[in-house]
Enzyme design. Structure first.
Site, PDB file in Angstrom:
ATOM      1  N   LYS A   1      -8.983   8.928 -17.565  1.00  0.00           N
ATOM      2  CA  LYS A   1      -9.014   7.559 -17.051  1.00  0.00           C
ATOM      3  C   LYS A   1     -10.155   6.764 -17.698  1.00  0.00           C
ATOM      4  O   LYS A   1      -9.973   5.613 -18.098  1.00  0.00           O
ATOM      5  CB  LYS A   1      -9.190   7.565 -15.527  1.00  0.00           C
ATOM      6  CG  LYS A   1      -7.861   7.759 -14.803  1.00  0.00           C
ATOM      7  CD  LYS A   1      -8.033   7.884 -13.309  1.00  0.00           C
ATOM      8  CE  LYS A   1      -8.429   6.598 -12.671  1.00  0.00           C
ATOM      9  NZ  LYS A   1      -7.567   6.248 -11.515  1.00  0.00           N
TER      10      LYS A   1
ATOM     11  N   CYS B   1      -0.861  -5.859   4.196  1.00  0.00           N
ATOM     12  CA  CYS B   1      -2.002  -5.767   5.111  1.00  0.00           C
ATOM     13  C   CYS B   1      -3.255  -6.307   4.422  1.00  0.00           C
ATOM     14  O   CYS B   1      -3.315  -6.418   3.205  1.00  0.00           O
ATOM     15  CB  CYS B   1      -2.209  -4.331   5.579  1.00  0.00           C
ATOM     16  SG  CYS B   1      -2.611  -3.149   4.266  1.00  0.00           S
TER      17      CYS B   1
ATOM     18  N   GLU C   1       3.833  -0.219   0.005  1.00  0.00           N
ATOM     19  CA  GLU C   1       3.537  -0.906  -1.255  1.00  0.00           C
ATOM     20  C   GLU C   1       2.939   0.066  -2.274  1.00  0.00           C
ATOM     21  O   GLU C   1       3.244   0.009  -3.468  1.00  0.00           O
ATOM     22  CB  GLU C   1       2.534  -2.049  -1.018  1.00  0.00           C
ATOM     23  CG  GLU C   1       3.064  -3.212  -0.188  1.00  0.00           C
ATOM     24  CD  GLU C   1       2.761  -3.061   1.304  1.00  0.00           C
ATOM     25  OE1 GLU C   1       2.792  -1.917   1.818  1.00  0.00           O
ATOM     26  OE2 GLU C   1       2.516  -4.079   1.962  1.00  0.00           O
TER      27      GLU C   1
ATOM     28  N   LYS D   1      -1.728  12.169  -7.525  1.00  0.00           N
ATOM     29  CA  LYS D   1      -2.538  11.980  -8.750  1.00  0.00           C
ATOM     30  C   LYS D   1      -2.315  13.126  -9.727  1.00  0.00           C
ATOM     31  O   LYS D   1      -2.076  12.907 -10.915  1.00  0.00           O
ATOM     32  CB  LYS D   1      -4.029  11.940  -8.392  1.00  0.00           C
ATOM     33  CG  LYS D   1      -4.501  10.668  -7.750  1.00  0.00           C
ATOM     34  CD  LYS D   1      -6.021  10.705  -7.636  1.00  0.00           C
ATOM     35  CE  LYS D   1      -6.601   9.417  -7.111  1.00  0.00           C
ATOM     36  NZ  LYS D   1      -6.286   9.161  -5.692  1.00  0.00           N
TER      37      LYS D   1
ATOM     38  N   HIS E   1       0.892   3.609   2.408  1.00  0.00           N
ATOM     39  CA  HIS E   1       1.544   2.348   2.766  1.00  0.00           C
ATOM     40  C   HIS E   1       2.687   2.138   1.766  1.00  0.00           C
ATOM     41  O   HIS E   1       2.563   2.499   0.590  1.00  0.00           O
ATOM     42  CB  HIS E   1       0.549   1.177   2.698  1.00  0.00           C
ATOM     43  CG  HIS E   1      -0.321   1.079   3.909  1.00  0.00           C
ATOM     44  ND1 HIS E   1      -0.829  -0.097   4.380  1.00  0.00           N
ATOM     45  CD2 HIS E   1      -0.763   2.049   4.761  1.00  0.00           C
ATOM     46  CE1 HIS E   1      -1.543   0.122   5.472  1.00  0.00           C
ATOM     47  NE2 HIS E   1      -1.522   1.431   5.716  1.00  0.00           N
TER      48      HIS E   1
ATOM     49  N   CYS F   1      -3.504  -3.451   1.107  1.00  0.00           N
ATOM     50  CA  CYS F   1      -2.451  -3.762   0.131  1.00  0.00           C
ATOM     51  C   CYS F   1      -2.670  -5.136  -0.505  1.00  0.00           C
ATOM     52  O   CYS F   1      -2.368  -5.323  -1.681  1.00  0.00           O
ATOM     53  CB  CYS F   1      -1.079  -3.670   0.780  1.00  0.00           C
ATOM     54  SG  CYS F   1      -0.674  -1.964   1.232  1.00  0.00           S
TER      55      CYS F   1
HETATM   56 ZN   LIG Z   1      -0.696  -2.038   3.557  1.00  0.00          ZN
END
Ligand SMILES: [Zn+2]
Length: 463
Positions: A431, A133, A80, A396, A78, A260
């Site tokens: 991480k 979304c 974003e 990643k 997406h 999102c």
């Molecule tokens: Zn989205």
């Protein structure tokens, strides 16, 4: 210093200047656009320099069955998410410059060993051409048609007309009644002119049920996460529940990618820099504002989805805090969006569809443009799948490798404490070693998002 329209227009211009590759076919395909802008304030000149540091387009998300154990596929494309990942790539290069003694437009040394800070004159804001979304996309349609409650006074109506579709926080409150949501139903708190408060409870209940039947809801394709409340899927306002975590739809197969709205809410607490960069940063980096282009929009739904859901989170480690961005809408529309494409579309062009490609552009020195389809570089042949040639530069594994280069260039005495004296090998190890970030994430999950599905560990063990 800046306006929502100015931000939107910078983003559209930047998109228009990009090469054709990965862009939707005019009048037949549509896409979504998002961007991160860097604002550099110059107090002596009273100006703000606005620069797009990352831009993303894309509408797709891969299903869980095709997720990769090598970190080489983009799960979520997406716009974003593409824009955020491109910004991480940009920040990685800026930090590399700072750490290796070159000039950086973003970072300056922090006050603790191996820690860096964003320069005080620099801030970041997020633009998206459409309402994100998930939860922010759920709100009643055509609010001012509802009866019997009177929503907008004549004078207010004229004022709204004069301002066109541009909405600010204030106009949104004028236009909509304040709606308090609960699981499955809506309760009016207060109408604009206060008349509703005079009505009896009985009247209120009747008008509520009439209202629920008459009005319809803007819907989201994102489904509620498993093991929690689900949508009632009833007519009108009872179709969705609000305030819930949602998973993006995928092609056939379900996805593990949160909507999102959920991701933006998370960035408002943990920052948008991610776990890896947080090793080097004294404080997380937050968006000061989120600007949405012209589209169906509800300020209240945005506030609920992005800010309210996390506002109560406490006990965060030093440097972290809930950071609700300012929420604004522009009256300028992205011309490759769904609505605009439908207007231009002719039958001869075939069925309207979302563009399958995702474009990432970011302000880095090498290969700023990265176009993908189905999570891999667009146009790669089958025999290079699985090799570095097929990977997106914002995957990643690529971002991890950029991070390892940053670690390698850092002098031993300047290495962040969280990376010292540890046997770290995999992406997951690095991480997890970001202590405060992980503590903040745990608090956020416990207090606001207990049902957030984290990526399976076995998908993060690459190096
Ligand atoms: Zn989205």
């Amino acid at each position: 210093m800046w306006s929502a329209d100015e931000i939107a227009s910078l983003c559209y211009d930047h998109f228009n200047k990009l090469p054709k590759r990965g862009k939707p076919e005019e009048g037949r395909e549509w896409t979504l656009l998002a961007a991160v802008l860097q604002l550099t304030h110059s107090p002596e000149h009273k100006t703000v320099h606005k620069q797009i540091v990352s831009l993303g387009t894309g509408t797709k998300c891969i299903g869980k069955s095709v997720m990769s154990m090598n970190g080489d596929i983009l799960n979520d494309s997406h716009a974003e998410v593409i824009a955020r990942r491109g910004c991480v790539r940009y920040l990685m290069e800026q930090l590399y410059r700072a750490v290796s003694g070159q000039s950086s437009a973003v970072f300056q040394p922090g006050t603790e060993k191996g820690q860096w800070m964003v320069k005080p004159e620099v801030s970041f804001l997020f633009f998206t051409s459409q309402t994100p979304c998930g939860d922010a996309s759920i709100f009643p349609m055509n609010c001012n048609e509802v009866q019997p409650c009177k929503f907008v006074k004549e004078t207010q109506n004229k004022e709204l007309e004069r301002r066109g579709s541009k909405r600010t926080a204030d106009s949104d409150l004028e236009e909509h009644p304040r709606i308090k949501t609960r699981v499955g139903h809506f309760i009016f708190e207060k109408s604009v002119d206060g008349e509703e408060q005079k009505s009896t409870t009985e009247n209120k209940e009747r008008s509520q049920s009439e209202d629920i039947l008459k009005r319809d809801l803007h819907r989201t394709g994102a489904k509620c996460v498993p093991d929690g409340p689900t949508d009632p899927l009833q007519p009108g306002l009872l179709y969705h529940n609000t305030g819930l975590l949602r998973l993006k739809p995928g092609r056939g197969d379900s996805t593990l990618s949160l909507s999102c709205s959920d991701k933006l809410a998370r960035w408002g607490v943990l920052g948008f820099q991610g776990a890896l960069l947080s090793h080097y940063l004294q404080k997380p980096i937050y968006f000061s504002a989120v600007v949405v282009g012209k589209c169906s929009y509800s300020h209240q739904a945005m506030v609920r989805a992005l800010n309210t859901r996390c506002a109560h989170v406490t006990g965060l480690p030093s440097g972290f805090s809930t950071h609700p961005p300012k929420l604004l809408q522009s009256c300028l529309e992205f011309t490759c969006n769904h609505t605009h494409t439908e207007v231009q579309h002719t039958h001869a062009q075939g069925k309207i569809s979302p563009c399958g490609a995702a474009i990432s552009w970011c302000a880095v020195s090498q290969q700023p443009l990265d176009v993908t389809a189905n999570g891999y570089k667009q146009g790669v042949t089958k025999n290079v799948l699985g090799t570095p040639k097929a990977r997106s530069l914002i995957s990643k594994v690529e971002l991890f490798h950029s991070f390892l280069k940053l670690v390698a260039v850092t002098e031993q005495t300047q290495l962040p404490e969280s990376l010292c004296g540890k046997e770290l090998r995999t992406y997951w190890d690095y991480k997890q070693a970001a202590g405060p970030y992980q503590q903040a994430w745990t608090q956020l999950q416990l207090q606001a998002f207990p049902l957030w599905c984290r990526s399976p560990r076995e998908l993060l063990l690459f190096h």
